[in-house]
Design a protein around this motif. Structure first.
Motif, short mmCIF file in Angstrom:
data_model
loop_
_atom_site.label_atom_id
_atom_site.label_comp_id
_atom_site.label_asym_id
_atom_site.label_seq_id
_atom_site.Cartn_x
_atom_site.Cartn_y
_atom_site.Cartn_z
N VAL A 1 0.87 -1.32 0.05
CA VAL A 1 -0.09 0.09 0.05
C VAL A 1 0.91 1.11 -0.03
CG1 VAL A 1 -1.65 1.37 1.33
CG2 VAL A 1 -2.18 -1.14 1.18
N ARG A 2 2.00 1.37 0.77
CA ARG A 2 2.81 2.53 0.74
C ARG A 2 3.48 2.79 -0.45
NH1 ARG A 2 3.17 4.99 5.53
NH2 ARG A 2 2.52 3.95 7.43
N ARG A 3 4.02 1.55 -1.20
CA ARG A 3 4.65 1.54 -2.35
C ARG A 3 3.62 2.28 -3.45
NH1 ARG A 3 6.68 -2.65 -2.50
NH2 ARG A 3 5.09 -3.97 -3.38
N ASP A 4 2.37 1.67 -3.35
CA ASP A 4 1.24 1.94 -4.40
C ASP A 4 0.87 3.59 -4.33
OD1 ASP A 4 1.41 -0.40 -5.45
OD2 ASP A 4 -0.34 -0.92 -4.63
N ALA A 5 1.00 3.94 -2.85
CA ALA A 5 0.71 5.33 -2.74
C ALA A 5 1.75 6.37 -3.18
CB ALA A 5 0.52 5.50 -1.25
N GLN A 6 2.85 5.80 -2.69
CA GLN A 6 4.18 6.75 -3.08
C GLN A 6 4.07 6.74 -4.68
OE1 GLN A 6 8.06 5.27 -2.08
NE2 GLN A 6 9.16 7.07 -2.61
N ASP A 7 3.99 5.46 -5.65
CA ASP A 7 4.03 5.76 -6.97
C ASP A 7 2.70 6.60 -7.50
OD1 ASP A 7 5.82 3.72 -6.97
OD2 ASP A 7 4.64 2.17 -7.36
N ALA A 8 1.56 6.60 -6.79
CA ALA A 8 0.71 7.51 -7.13
C ALA A 8 0.75 8.93 -7.02
CB ALA A 8 -0.77 6.83 -6.68
N GLN A 9 1.66 9.24 -6.09
CA GLN A 9 2.33 10.62 -5.57
C GLN A 9 1.39 11.04 -4.39
OE1 GLN A 9 2.18 12.67 -9.18
NE2 GLN A 9 4.24 12.09 -9.85
N ALA A 10 1.15 10.04 -3.63
CA ALA A 10 0.31 10.72 -2.37
C ALA A 10 1.23 11.26 -1.68
CB ALA A 10 -0.08 9.50 -1.40
N PHE A 11 0.92 12.48 -0.95
CA PHE A 11 1.78 13.22 0.01
C PHE A 11 2.34 12.29 1.08
CE2 PHE A 11 2.86 16.11 3.42
CZ PHE A 11 3.63 16.83 2.80
N THR A 12 1.43 11.63 1.67
CA THR A 12 1.84 10.61 2.90
C THR A 12 0.72 9.71 3.07
OG1 THR A 12 2.65 10.57 5.01
CG2 THR A 12 0.81 12.01 4.82
N VAL A 13 0.88 8.63 3.96
CA VAL A 13 -0.12 7.52 4.31
C VAL A 13 -0.28 7.83 5.74
CG1 VAL A 13 -0.76 5.18 4.17
CG2 VAL A 13 0.31 6.32 2.32
N LEU A 14 -1.57 7.79 6.40
CA LEU A 14 -1.73 7.96 7.60
C LEU A 14 -2.49 6.80 8.11
CD1 LEU A 14 -2.89 11.66 8.18
CD2 LEU A 14 -0.43 10.63 8.62
N LYS A 15 -2.19 5.95 9.26
CA LYS A 15 -2.84 4.98 9.62
C LYS A 15 -3.92 5.14 10.57
CE LYS A 15 -1.64 0.56 11.95
NZ LYS A 15 -2.81 -0.12 11.12
N LYS A 16 -4.94 4.49 10.36
CA LYS A 16 -6.23 4.66 11.04
C LYS A 16 -6.02 3.77 12.44
CE LYS A 16 -9.85 5.17 7.59
NZ LYS A 16 -11.09 4.55 7.02
N PRO A 17 -6.64 4.19 13.34
CA PRO A 17 -7.28 5.56 13.70
C PRO A 17 -6.25 6.49 13.69
CG PRO A 17 -7.07 4.34 15.58
CD PRO A 17 -6.63 3.28 14.53
N VAL A 18 -6.26 7.68 13.17
CA VAL A 18 -5.14 8.70 12.96
C VAL A 18 -5.36 9.49 14.35
CG1 VAL A 18 -4.29 10.88 11.71
CG2 VAL A 18 -5.69 8.73 10.65
N PRO A 19 -3.93 9.57 15.06
CA PRO A 19 -4.08 10.56 16.15
C PRO A 19 -4.35 11.99 15.60
CG PRO A 19 -2.23 9.09 16.32
CD PRO A 19 -3.02 8.95 14.85
#
Length: 134
Positions: free
Chosen positions: A95-113
Motif C-alpha cells: 500500500v505504501r509503495r502504491d501510494a508513493q507511486d501514485a504521488q500521495a503526500f503521505t499515508v496515515l494509519k487509522k485510527p489517526v491521532p
C-alpha cells in the motif's frame, strides 16, 4: 506555519464511512484556515474537484468502486500540485509503495491521532503551496 496564513484552503474529506468523515471534520473544523467539504466515494470526490477549487484531499484507501489509490491517480492527473493524503488501516509495504507511486503526500494509519492528522495537513499545505512562516 499554515495557521499564520490569511488564505483559506479548501479541504475535501473522502471516506465511505460517514462516522469517520464526522471524526475527521471534528478534528479539523476549528482550523480557521480550512474550509471543509465531504465526499462519500472516489467518484464523488473526482466530481467535486472538477467543479470547485479543492486545495488538499484526505482519501480513504478502501472504498467501494474506486479505491483511494485509483482516486488519487485521477486527482493527480487533474492537478499535480494538490496534495492528497491517504488514510487507511492497511499500511502494508504494498500500500505504501502504491501510494508513493501514485504521488500521495503521505499515508496515515487509522485510527489517526489528532495531532498527526493536523500536522500532516499543515505540512502538506505548506509544502505544496510554498508557504513561509511569518
Amino acid at each position: 506555519m499554515v495557521s499564520l496564513v490569511e488564505k483559506q484552503f479548501q479541504l475535501l474529506i473522502t471516506d465511505d464511512n460517514p462516522s469517520f468523515r464526522s471524526v475527521l471534520r471534528e478534528v479539523l473544523e476549528d482550523r480557521p484556515f480550512l474550509v471543509l467539504h465531504e465526499a462519500e466515494s472516489g467518484e464523488e470526490a473526482v466530481e467535486v474537484v472538477r467543479t470547485r477549487r479543492i486545495d488538499i484531499v484526505l482519501l480513504d484507501m478502501h472504498m467501494r468502486i474506486m479505491s483511494g489509490i485509483e482516486t488519487l491517480r485521477v486527482m493527480k492527473q487533474l492537478d499535480i500540485v494538490r496534495p492528497c493524503i491517504l488514510i487507511t488501516s492497511d499500511t502494508s509495504e504494498d500500500v505504501r509503495r502504491d501510494a508513493q507511486d501514485a504521488q500521495a503526500f503521505t499515508v496515515l494509519k487509522k485510527p489517526v491521532p489528532r495531532r498527526q492528522l493536523v500536522e500532516a495537513v499543515s505540512t502538506a499545505l505548506t509544502t505544496a503551496y510554498n508557504l513561509a512562516a511569518s
